[in-house]
Motif scaffolding. Structure first.
Motif, short mmCIF file in Angstrom:
data_model
loop_
_atom_site.label_atom_id
_atom_site.label_comp_id
_atom_site.label_asym_id
_atom_site.label_seq_id
_atom_site.Cartn_x
_atom_site.Cartn_y
_atom_site.Cartn_z
N GLU A 114 2.39 6.04 15.38
CA GLU A 114 2.99 5.62 16.56
C GLU A 114 2.65 4.17 16.83
OE1 GLU A 114 3.14 9.51 19.51
OE2 GLU A 114 1.35 8.36 19.82
N VAL A 115 1.76 3.47 16.39
CA VAL A 115 1.51 2.28 16.57
C VAL A 115 2.28 1.36 15.84
CG1 VAL A 115 -0.86 2.56 16.88
CG2 VAL A 115 -0.18 2.04 14.65
N PRO A 116 2.69 -0.22 16.49
CA PRO A 116 3.38 -0.95 15.71
C PRO A 116 3.01 -1.45 14.35
CG PRO A 116 2.93 -1.53 18.01
CD PRO A 116 2.21 -0.45 17.70
N LEU A 117 3.99 -1.31 13.52
CA LEU A 117 3.59 -1.66 11.91
C LEU A 117 4.19 -3.04 11.44
CD1 LEU A 117 5.52 -0.36 9.76
CD2 LEU A 117 4.64 1.77 10.71
N LEU A 118 3.73 -3.65 10.37
CA LEU A 118 4.31 -4.58 9.48
C LEU A 118 4.07 -3.94 8.31
CD1 LEU A 118 5.45 -7.19 9.00
CD2 LEU A 118 3.37 -8.46 9.30
N SER A 119 5.21 -3.55 7.36
CA SER A 119 4.71 -3.14 6.09
C SER A 119 5.40 -4.21 5.08
CB SER A 119 5.48 -1.92 5.97
OG SER A 119 5.51 -1.18 4.84
N ALA A 120 4.25 -4.68 4.27
CA ALA A 120 4.66 -5.86 3.36
C ALA A 120 4.73 -4.97 2.05
CB ALA A 120 3.70 -6.67 3.41
N ALA A 121 6.03 -5.20 1.25
CA ALA A 121 6.25 -4.77 0.25
C ALA A 121 6.49 -5.86 -0.85
CB ALA A 121 7.58 -4.04 0.03
N GLY A 133 0.96 -1.15 0.01
CA GLY A 133 0.15 -0.03 -0.09
C GLY A 133 0.69 1.25 0.07
N SER A 134 0.68 2.11 -1.03
CA SER A 134 1.13 3.40 -0.94
C SER A 134 0.99 4.37 0.26
CB SER A 134 0.87 4.18 -2.26
OG SER A 134 0.85 3.55 -3.51
N SER A 135 2.04 4.83 0.53
CA SER A 135 2.03 5.84 1.46
C SER A 135 2.39 7.25 1.41
CB SER A 135 3.04 5.53 2.77
OG SER A 135 4.55 5.47 2.14
N TRP A 191 13.31 3.04 -8.23
CA TRP A 191 12.70 2.36 -6.81
C TRP A 191 13.35 1.00 -6.39
CZ3 TRP A 191 6.32 2.34 -7.07
CH2 TRP A 191 5.91 3.52 -7.22
N PRO A 192 13.19 0.78 -5.15
CA PRO A 192 13.99 -0.36 -4.42
C PRO A 192 13.89 -1.51 -5.26
CG PRO A 192 12.82 0.82 -2.64
CD PRO A 192 12.40 1.31 -3.94
N ALA A 204 6.00 -2.53 -9.51
CA ALA A 204 6.61 -1.30 -10.14
C ALA A 204 5.36 -0.46 -10.56
CB ALA A 204 7.41 -1.93 -11.46
N GLY A 205 5.53 0.93 -9.96
CA GLY A 205 4.53 1.74 -10.60
C GLY A 205 3.45 1.73 -9.59
N MET A 206 3.33 1.04 -8.54
CA MET A 206 2.10 0.86 -7.47
C MET A 206 2.71 0.32 -6.33
SD MET A 206 -0.81 1.81 -6.66
CE MET A 206 -1.29 2.45 -8.58
N HIS A 207 2.78 1.04 -5.12
CA HIS A 207 2.78 0.58 -3.98
C HIS A 207 4.20 0.28 -3.44
CE1 HIS A 207 -1.44 0.52 -3.73
NE2 HIS A 207 -1.63 -0.70 -4.46
N LEU A 208 5.25 -0.22 -4.32
CA LEU A 208 6.56 -0.79 -3.71
C LEU A 208 7.08 0.24 -2.79
CD1 LEU A 208 8.82 -2.61 -3.66
CD2 LEU A 208 9.65 -1.68 -5.95
N ARG A 209 7.26 1.60 -3.53
CA ARG A 209 7.88 2.71 -2.85
C ARG A 209 7.27 2.98 -1.63
NH1 ARG A 209 7.73 7.91 -2.15
NH2 ARG A 209 9.79 9.46 -2.24
N GLY A 210 5.95 3.01 -1.74
CA GLY A 210 5.18 3.69 -0.39
C GLY A 210 5.52 2.50 0.87
#
Length: 568
Positions: free
Chosen positions: A268-275, A177-179, A502-503, A280-286
């Motif tokens: 502030e809450v704990p997060l698990l960011s799944a990339a 999900g993009s941020s 992008w990464p 490419a072009g959607m979400h990865l960078r976010g």
């Protein structure tokens, strides 16, 4: 007055409350489906808010994706679940409720069975989500801890609402999900990403607009239209924003875009960011930026491969999601806090990957390695070219490629990439599409399964007139473009650009080569391509259809900065 009533069914220990209504602060009624254990008790809540219809079955709305997922995971709707409640990009209640979770799926304002003005990703929609979280956290069946989980739209909303700090929000899992609203999804390097938005809007959003009598979606369990009453076309048009046109007309990172960007530092809450490396072009960078810039003291980054949706539903990933929530929503001492904060699927050229645990992103042991472009030899090398050179290409049809010699040993690149490029243009602007490609020993390109389509190793974009950067927000390996003004080019003048690629992660076997392709139009592996940048208003030929010249060597030493990971 609402004519949609809440209905409750109980079956095999699962209580299903359909169309639970909650009045927002302005009086608008939004509706949700609530799934909870029949046994009395107080349970943690996992929740999502989205625009795709809480009553629309996954298979009905996304049939091709359903078929792919079923091939990958045949037991999706037969092993541990009937699949009757499966919805696009949200958890399956039949797999979560038996483990003692309450599952809530909310139709966003103006979609599905929820009333109101449809304006995706808007601050009003985010505030609605805050109110739902607080409602869920105070119900008699709730233990007071709410977690958010979901993919894409449902992950973007997590970044947004977490920044508002709802008191009962305890953890989030933004899965692909993009941020950063402007940079991640709407405009890549300042270039409008139009094909997804302009096709997504009618197919996935307007088909679910509240009051749409033309929607073909029906609730499989009741046979009812999933969009409530039927309004006239004029009423529907007046009850929604023109999202594609809003994207088009807000070409800079202005107040409209900033109002939809998550204030990551406030989370502030704990997060698990799944990339997804193939996003490419959607979400990865976010997902990477969200992990880096979120204010959370406890945060984890997972990077995986595969399609946009398969990992979210596969049992091993569901187990990770539940373990994370069991720790932060239940206080279970299951060792989660001892998990490495960064876990990366290190990609191989055969399309497989090996999971590796790391302590930070980017990796502390990274050797930032320049590879210099040579326009005379079409080469890419660690040495600066002996002499200056230049070469041009027709921006809308042609491209230039620069390729390394075969690697003498196995070589890994994992991290973000920057292309420092000197260009000139025959017109007042130029778009740069930078593509990293993998070549086997025979010179054949190898591409990969991506989130939505086959993709190259990595991509980056930059509109030359958006070249302005803010050094205070740059992080060595990643420039920060302000996108707050247009700086037109003078024909023939040479300009320095920093293109954010992008990464990525890739291990090159001995004898394989890395190639950089630079062009002024989309690089598409499988036509027609899902993430295109070709809107005629955003890219008029008189501005972007000239000849772009790349300058190398001497005072214009164009080069990649690659994240070389030393061998262990």
């Amino acid at each position: 007055m609402s004519t949609i009533d809440t209905r409750t069914t109980v079956e095999q220990g699962l209580v299903f409350e359909r169309d639970v209504a909650l009045a927002m602060a302005d009086g608008t009624l939004l509706r949700a489906n609530v799934f909870r254990p029949e046994a009395p008790g107080r349970y943690p809540v996992v929740m999502a808010m989205g625009a795709y219809g809480k009553d629309v079955h996954f298979e009905d709305a996304f049939h091709p994706q359903w078929q792919v997922l079923k091939r990958i995971y045949p037991g999706l709707d037969s092993e541990g679940s009937t699949g009757r409640y499966l919805r696009w990009e949200v958890v399956d209640p039949e797999r979560w409720v038996p483990d003692g979770f309450v599952v809530i799926q909310v139709d966003a304002r103006g979609t599905g069975r929820s009333e109101g003005y449809l304006d995706p990703f808007s601050p009003v929609e985010t505030r609605d989500f805050y109110e739902w979280i607080e409602w869920a956290g105070t119900q008699p069946w709730s233990n007071g801890k709410v977690g958010l989980i979901g993919v894409s739209y449902l992950a973007i909303k997590q970044w947004q609402v977490a920044a508002l700090r709802p008191p009962h929000l305890a953890a989030i899992v933004p899965w692909e999900g993009s941020s950063e609203f402007y940079r991640d999804g709407g405009h890549h390097g300042g270039i409008l990403s139009n094909s997804f938005t302009f096709e997504w809007w009618p197919r996935q959003v307007l088909s679910n607009q509240y009051g749409s009598g033309e929607s073909t979606h029906r609730d499989r369990l009741t046979g009812e239209r999933t969009t409530g009453p039927a309004f006239s076309p004029a009423m529907l048009e007046g009850s929604r924003a023109d999202h594609p046109n809003d994207r088009l007309t807000h070409a800079l990172d202005d107040a409209w875009n900033r109002a939809r960007a998550a204030n990551l530092a406030a989370i502030e809450v704990p997060l698990l960011s799944a990339a997804n490396w193939g996003g490419a072009g959607m979400h990865l960078r976010g997902n990477f930026e969200g992990f880096l810039r979120a204010g959370s003291a406890r945060k984890w980054l997972f990077a995986h491969i595969g399609t946009h949706y398969e990992s979210f539903y596969l049992p091993r990933y569901v187990a990770i999601q539940k373990r994370f929530f069991n720790h932060f929503l239940r206080g279970e001492d299951n060792g989660w806090e001892r998990e490495a904060p960064v876990q990366l699927a290190i990609r191989q050229v055969d399309g497989t990957a090996t999971l590796r645990q790391e302590n930070e992103w980017p990796l502390a042991r990274t050797q930032w390695t320049p590879l210099y472009l040579d326009a005379a030899q079409a080469g890419l090398d660690s040495a600066v070219p002996a002499a200056p050179a230049q070469r041009g290409f027709g921006a809308l049809q042609e491209s230039l490629s620069f390729t390394t010699a075969p690697f003498e040993q196995e070589t890994e690149f994992t991290g973000p990439v920057t292309l420092r490029l000197w260009i000139s243009s025959s017109t007042r602007d130029a778009d740069i599409f930078a593509v990293l490609r993998v070549l086997d020993p025979e010179g054949n390109e190898v591409n990969f399964i991506g989130a939505h389509e086959r993709v190259p190793m990595a991509q980056g974009w930059l509109r030359a007139s958006h070249r302005k950067t803010d050094p205070s927000r740059a992080i060595g390996w990643r420039p920060w473009h302000t996108h707050d003004e247009v700086q037109a080019l003078e024909a023939g003048a040479v300009y320095a650009l920093e293109v954010e690629i992008w990464p990525t992660s890739m291990v090159f076997p001995k004898g394989w080569r890395l190639s950089l392709t630079v062009q002024g139009h989309d690089f598409i592996v499988t036509p027609p391509g899902r993430m295109r940048h070709d809107h005629p208003v955003d890219r008029p030929p008189e501005a972007f259809g000239g000849v772009t010249t790349i300058h190398t060597g001497g005072a214009h030493a164009s080069h990649l900065v690659m994240p070389l990971i030393p061998r262990r």
